[in-house]
Design an enzyme around this catalytic site. Structure first.
Site, mmCIF file in Angstrom:
data_model
loop_
_atom_site.group_PDB
_atom_site.id
_atom_site.type_symbol
_atom_site.label_atom_id
_atom_site.label_comp_id
_atom_site.label_asym_id
_atom_site.label_seq_id
_atom_site.Cartn_x
_atom_site.Cartn_y
_atom_site.Cartn_z
ATOM 1 N N HIS A 33 5.147 -26.010 16.693
ATOM 2 C CA HIS A 33 4.708 -25.067 15.659
ATOM 3 C C HIS A 33 3.387 -24.369 15.972
ATOM 4 C CE1 HIS A 33 7.968 -27.004 13.532
ATOM 5 N NE2 HIS A 33 7.971 -25.980 12.707
ATOM 6 N N ARG A 88 0.829 -1.218 0.000
ATOM 7 C CA ARG A 88 0.000 0.000 0.000
ATOM 8 C C ARG A 88 0.859 1.262 0.000
ATOM 9 N NH1 ARG A 88 -5.741 -1.709 2.533
ATOM 10 N NH2 ARG A 88 -6.115 -3.177 0.833
ATOM 11 N N THR A 104 10.367 -12.869 12.527
ATOM 12 C CA THR A 104 10.646 -14.184 13.109
ATOM 13 C C THR A 104 10.090 -14.197 14.525
ATOM 14 O OG1 THR A 104 12.372 -15.618 14.070
ATOM 15 C CG2 THR A 104 13.013 -13.352 13.633
ATOM 16 N N ILE A 105 9.529 -15.328 14.919
ATOM 17 C CA ILE A 105 8.973 -15.367 16.277
ATOM 18 C C ILE A 105 10.073 -15.337 17.333
ATOM 19 C CG2 ILE A 105 6.884 -16.595 15.564
ATOM 20 C CD1 ILE A 105 8.131 -19.121 16.950
ATOM 21 N N ASP A 106 11.320 -15.630 16.925
ATOM 22 C CA ASP A 106 12.394 -15.795 17.920
ATOM 23 C C ASP A 106 12.881 -14.491 18.561
ATOM 24 O OD1 ASP A 106 12.274 -18.464 17.424
ATOM 25 O OD2 ASP A 106 14.132 -18.591 16.285
HETATM 26 O O1 F6P Z 1 13.365 -19.412 13.332
HETATM 27 C C1 F6P Z 1 12.108 -19.573 13.932
HETATM 28 C C2 F6P Z 1 11.911 -20.961 14.393
HETATM 29 O O2 F6P Z 1 10.582 -20.978 14.769
HETATM 30 C C3 F6P Z 1 12.805 -21.515 15.492
HETATM 31 O O3 F6P Z 1 12.473 -21.108 16.777
HETATM 32 C C4 F6P Z 1 12.660 -22.992 15.303
HETATM 33 O O4 F6P Z 1 13.750 -23.669 15.804
HETATM 34 C C5 F6P Z 1 12.607 -23.095 13.816
HETATM 35 O O5 F6P Z 1 12.056 -21.896 13.347
HETATM 36 C C6 F6P Z 1 11.838 -24.256 13.272
HETATM 37 O O6 F6P Z 1 11.907 -24.213 11.887
HETATM 38 P P1 F6P Z 1 11.164 -25.193 10.894
HETATM 39 O O7 F6P Z 1 9.718 -24.839 10.937
HETATM 40 O O8 F6P Z 1 11.758 -24.917 9.574
HETATM 41 O O9 F6P Z 1 11.406 -26.549 11.411
#
Ligand code: F6P
Length: 326
Positions: free
Chosen positions: A256, A28, A129-131
């Site tokens: 996940h 956008r 990234t969730i990390d």
């Molecule tokens: O990089 C984000 C992450 O969620 C990590 O915390 C985790 O180790 C990894 O991805 C898992 O990745 P994948 O879904 O490719 O196995």
């Protein structure tokens, strides 16, 4: 006035809730400035295979609240090769694309930095990234949602752990960084937190556990980051069971589940601000930088620093978690 006329956007690496909000903001903002905007489907693999399509404002309607990424994602092996990057450049060149916004983590930035040095393409990164393990931003897109999801899971486990007087080891994501574990542990009142950054020795933990049972604390919730040096939750639980066989131990790996779901308000707003800022950065002529938010202001960090500098956990917060868990 910027010379850039055509921009592409893609998501790469592990998906994170809020990536769609960032894509929407990029599309956008670019449309507002009359730039042509393309979506690359499937990260760097999509760039190599020419999966690139024109996006209009309307194509990103109704996606703000959706988890995952409408552009799909991948961890590309082929982009690590010179041949792969050459194919990718040729595809961008065919469409006269001069700049890309990549949304992802460290691996995504590494590919972008190499690519922008090899070819005349401007690259801007958005931390998705969730990390939360990206230097140059207080928070990454997806982290807040992932922590909230993990807290909800731990709250549910608490009910059953309490009812049965069990010791639960709950594993959260974080291969290299303990941000999710630390925040989940603090917010769910966990008894102890195993982090990849701090070498929590099993002996110390056993001492703590004994004290806890002497205080007649009958159940305990322990959060373990998957990348912890003692191993994952199962491995720690096995070692504890070995030493105290009478203890009723259980293991839950949230896995996940943490990566999915509708993004939180904080992630939607952060993603919108970073997407908007990324397009403005391209128009200002920036390249090989990652955008971030530090103290609530937009910031720019060279890819080099974002890739190689480590974002540390705050020692004071780790100490606080330990004290509050007593
Ligand atoms: O990089 C984000 C992450 O969620 C990590 O915390 C985790 O180790 C990894 O991805 C898992 O990745 P994948 O879904 O490719 O196995």
């Amino acid at each position: 006035m910027s010379e850039v006329r055509r921009i592409a956007v893609f998501t790469s690496g592990g998906d994170a809730p809020g990536m769609n909000a960032a894509v929407r903001a990029v599309v956008r903002t670019a449309s507002y400035h009359d730039l042509h905007i393309y979506g690359i489907y499937g990260g760097y693999d999509g760039m190599i295979n020419g999966k690139i399509e024109r996006l209009e404002k309307k194509d990103v309607g109704n996606i703000m609240h959706r988890g995952g990424t409408i552009l799909k994602t991948a961890r590309s092996e082929e982009f690590r090769t010179k041949e792969g990057r050459k194919k990718a450049f040729e595809n961008l060149q065919d469409l006269q694309i001069d700049a890309c916004v990549c949304i992802g983590g460290n691996g995504t930035y590494t590919g972008a930095d190499i690519f922008a040095q090899e070819y005349p393409i401007k690259m801007i990164g958005i931390p998705g990234t969730i990390d939360n393990d990206i230097f140059g931003t207080d928070y990454t897109i997806g982290f807040d949602t992932a922590v909230n999801t993990a807290i909800e899971a731990v709250d549910r486990i608490r009910d059953t752990a309490d009812s049965h007087n069990r010791l639960f080891f709950i594993e959260v994501m974080g291969r290299h960084a303990g941000f999710i574990a630390l925040n989940t542990g603090i917010a769910s009142g966990a008894g102890s937190i195993f982090l990849p950054e701090k070498k929590e020795s099993l002996n110390e933990f056993m001492e703590w556990l004994k004290k806890s049972s002497r205080r007649k604390k009958l159940f305990n919730l322990i959060i373990v980051a998957e990348g912890n040096t003692e191993g994952g939750a199962q491995s720690i639980a096995d070692k504890v069971k070995n030493e105290v066989p009478e203890m009723d131990t259980k293991v839950t790996i949230i896995g996940h589940l943490q990566r999915g779901g509708s993004p939180s308000g904080l992630d939607r707003v952060l993603a919108s601000r970073l997407g908007y800022g990324a397009v403005n950065a391209i128009m200002d002529g920036k390249s090989r930088v990652a955008i971030g938010s530090i103290n609530n202001a937009l910031s720019y960090t060279s890819f080099k620093d974002a890739i190689f500098k480590t974002k540390d956990l705050e020692d004071d917060t780790v100490e606080m978690a330990r004290i509050l868990a007593m």
